[in-house]
Design an enzyme around this catalytic site. Structure first.
Site, short mmCIF file in Angstrom:
data_model
loop_
_atom_site.label_atom_id
_atom_site.label_comp_id
_atom_site.label_asym_id
_atom_site.label_seq_id
_atom_site.Cartn_x
_atom_site.Cartn_y
_atom_site.Cartn_z
N LYS A 1 0.85 -1.21 0.00
CA LYS A 1 0.00 0.00 0.00
C LYS A 1 0.88 1.26 0.00
O LYS A 1 0.50 2.29 -0.51
CB LYS A 1 -0.91 -0.02 1.23
CG LYS A 1 -1.87 1.16 1.33
CD LYS A 1 -2.84 0.98 2.46
CE LYS A 1 -3.68 2.20 2.73
NZ LYS A 1 -4.65 1.98 3.82
N GLU B 1 -10.42 7.02 5.51
CA GLU B 1 -10.41 6.11 6.68
C GLU B 1 -10.94 6.77 7.96
O GLU B 1 -11.77 6.16 8.66
CB GLU B 1 -9.00 5.55 6.90
CG GLU B 1 -8.63 4.51 5.84
CD GLU B 1 -7.15 4.19 5.77
OE1 GLU B 1 -6.40 4.64 6.66
OE2 GLU B 1 -6.75 3.51 4.82
N ASP C 1 -5.38 7.14 14.82
CA ASP C 1 -5.20 5.82 14.20
C ASP C 1 -3.75 5.36 14.36
O ASP C 1 -2.85 5.90 13.71
CB ASP C 1 -5.59 5.94 12.71
CG ASP C 1 -5.53 4.60 11.98
OD1 ASP C 1 -4.94 3.64 12.51
OD2 ASP C 1 -6.07 4.53 10.87
#
Ligand code: AMP
Length: 576
Positions: free
Chosen positions: A70, A147, A170
């Site tokens: 990613k 996200e 996060d």
């Protein structure tokens, strides 16, 4: 019914969820697990393995396995897996295909549309690459979802009346992202993002490993032995996770007939990780400052990422905000759940709208440096970011570097992009050579300026202090995205790949795990495990489903035991 699934396409793990009976539900893969490692491997027979089996093979077959791709989305880096080169979009497509197949098996219908989440700071190029990955996987994606927005949706923040401001924290395996979001009249806006590309759950494991080595007087030589390092790392990870559920944990194992043991509790972990916990603060403060929102105006704090399960992290965040964050949902599941909420809203034509900001530098860009170690030796090949990922563009930043030796007559400034600590795992952009007609440069500093603009052009200017001479280099880092012809070619390439049959993945994963353990063991135990593996392979070849089911259960228990013990009682009563 036409199902739209929600997908969290993560760096370490990916998840798929669906909206059902008024709520989101995670869909397990063929192993019955909701987390599918974002790993792809090519098996000996050339077939593609995705998920846990591939992650096991990361250790036993690193050349035939890819992970963390990613990080390269939106770039044209070729990733070698076995005998083939893949683009990051193609590897992501293979993960998406596996999730699509799992969803189809669970729902009993074809799934052709998905909501896929991306980090809020993903650039246009990275978003386009994610869409291409979806197309390659046969999934229609109308819109991607940020996200942090997804995490907020999972907590039902979109149902609140009036304006809501909140923060999403996060902490994943390797990165820390903070986003300040503002929901007003049905539109979600990311007001600011900040982060630390080099801080994640893995660093907490390293802190435990370091403490263990200090306490147990482990020599550097032993510490670097792969089998010892793997064992210690696995035990440290386990201890870290245990401490998320119980007040104490013991890290114990045998190695070369010595017993190692260390007791841990929350207070000790808190002390060991104090420097890491302190690093959580700066990005939170930066994001709030950039968003011009004072702390007391925040309505809530939402946690995402597996590492926010750690009580010490939760307490640190609670201290920062003077209240406890919402913890009703599993933080490693909230993004996928939120994507399914958006899918549910979309099916009713009520999808939440987002303002997407893409005027940020998508990657960190920096210079390769050598680091001076404590013992005076040097370690080369380190990435020193000049422009950090996620900085608003246009941006211009300068850093000063020194030649490593006074006799040096030239300095090659190697420029890289990417988030990895070591340059060999990042993308090479170019080299700018600083030399003064063969004369030694001495210890004179060199100022290196990076200027990055909205068109993706990176200009490097270096000025050597001694002579005042300047050098420059222009790098067009607009990454090669796929055009229509290339997508067609890629689709054909992917169609020619043999995918490991889904219904046999459970057995293949078990064998991959057994192979990893086999490589970790030595001597009689290893030989004994080798025999067990051969026996199990024969059972699988028998096609006798009842026998396979029984033996699979037994073989799983056996591997669990091997993993727990590291020292195994052999059938004849000897120990390793
Ligand atoms: P993610 O990228 O969100 O999957 O996060 C992965 C990180 O979360 C890894 O560093 C894991 O070690 C960590 N993690 C997952 N579960 C737990 C747990 N129960 N306690 C502590 N850390 C965890």
């Amino acid at each position: 019914m036409n199902h739209i699934v929600g997908i969290d396409l993560g760096t370490t793990n990916s998840l798929v969820a669906v909206w059902e009976d008024g709520k989101p539900r995670l869909i397990p893969n063929s192993l019955g697990e909701v987390l599918t490692p974002s790993c792809v491997s090519v098996d000996e027979d050339g077939s593609i393995l995705v998920g846990k089996a591939a992650r096991e093979r990361l250790q036993t077959h690193p050349q035939a396995t890819a992970a963390v791709f990613k990080r390269f989305m939106g770039s044209d880096k070729a990733i070698r897996v076995g005998k083939r080169d893949f683009r990051p979009e193609e590897l992501s497509a293979l993960v998406l295909r596996a999730l699509k197949a799992d969803a189809e098996a669970a729902l009993g219908t074809e799934v052709s549309e998905a909501i896929i989440t991306v980090p809020a700071y993903f650039s246009d190029a990275q978003r386009k690459a994610t869409r291409d990955a979806a197309r390659l996987a046969g999934l229609k994606v109308e819109r991607l979802l940020n996200e942090p927005t997804a995490a907020a949706l999972a907590y039902g923040i979109h149902q609140r009346e009036g304006e809501t401001k909140f923060l999403v924290v996060d902490l994943g395996g390797g990165t820390f992202d903070v986003s300040v979001l503002d929901l007003f009249e049905g539109v979600m806006e990311v007001r600011a993002t900040a982060g630390d590309n080099f801080l994640g759950g893995e660093d907490f494991v390293q802190a435990i490993v370091d403490a263990f080595c200090r306490e147990q007087d482990i020599s550097d030589k032993l510490r670097n032995e792969p089998r010892f390092a793997q064992l210690l790392h696995a035990r440290a990870e386990q201890a870290k996770r245990t401490l998320s559920e119980s007040p104490t944990a013991t890290l114990a194992f045998d190695y070369d007939s010595r017993h190692y043991e260390m007791a841990l509790d929350e207070a000790r972990l808190d002390t060991l990780c104090a420097p890491l916990l302190a690093r959580l603060r700066a990005p939170v403060e930066r994001a709030l400052r950039d968003a011009a929102i004072p702390l007391d105006e925040l309505d809530s704090v939402v946690l995402a990422g597996g590492a926010t399960r750690m009580p010490i992290v939760r307490k640190m965040i609670a201290r920062m905000f003077g209240r406890f964050p919402a913890i009703d949902l599993n933080p490693d599941e909230v993004v996928a759940l939120g994507a399914a909420v958006q899918a549910g809203l979309k099916m009713r034509d009520q999808a939440l709208k987002e303002v997407v900001m893409t005027d940020v530098a998508p990657y960190s860009m920096g210079v390769e440096v050598a680091m001076q170690l404590g013992d005076g030796s040097r370690s080369s090949g380190h990435m020193d970011p000049v422009i950090e990922r996620n900085t608003t563009v246009p941006v211009s930043k300068v850093k000063t570097y020194f030649p490593t030796s006074p006799q040096q007559t030239k300095v090659d400034l190697n420029i890289f992009q990417g988030e990895a600590r070591l340059t060999r795992e990042n993308i090479y952009l170019g080299t700018l050579t600083v030399s003064d007609d063969g004369r030694p440069l001495g210890q004179q500093p060199i100022d290196v300026r990076f200027t990055y603009d909205v068109n993706g052009l990176l200009q490097i200017d270096a000025v050597a202090h001694g002579t005042g001479t300047s050098y420059n280099l222009l790098i067009e880092s607009a990454p090669g995205l796929l055009d229509e012809d290339e997508i067609a070619a890629s689709l054909a390439r992917l169609a020619s790949l043999k995918i490991h049959p889904r219904d046999r993945l459970q057995y293949r994963t078990l064998l991959a795990r057994a192979e990893r353990l086999y490589q970790q063991l030595r001597g009689d135990t290893r030989q004994w495990l080798g025999m067990q593996i051969t026996g199990y392979e024969q059972v699988l070849d028998s096609q006798d489903s009842e026998r396979i089911a029984v033996q699979t259960r037994q073989f799983t228990e056996l591997l669990d035991h091997v993993e727990r013990q590291a020292t195994i009682l052999l059938p004849n009563g000897e120990t390793q």
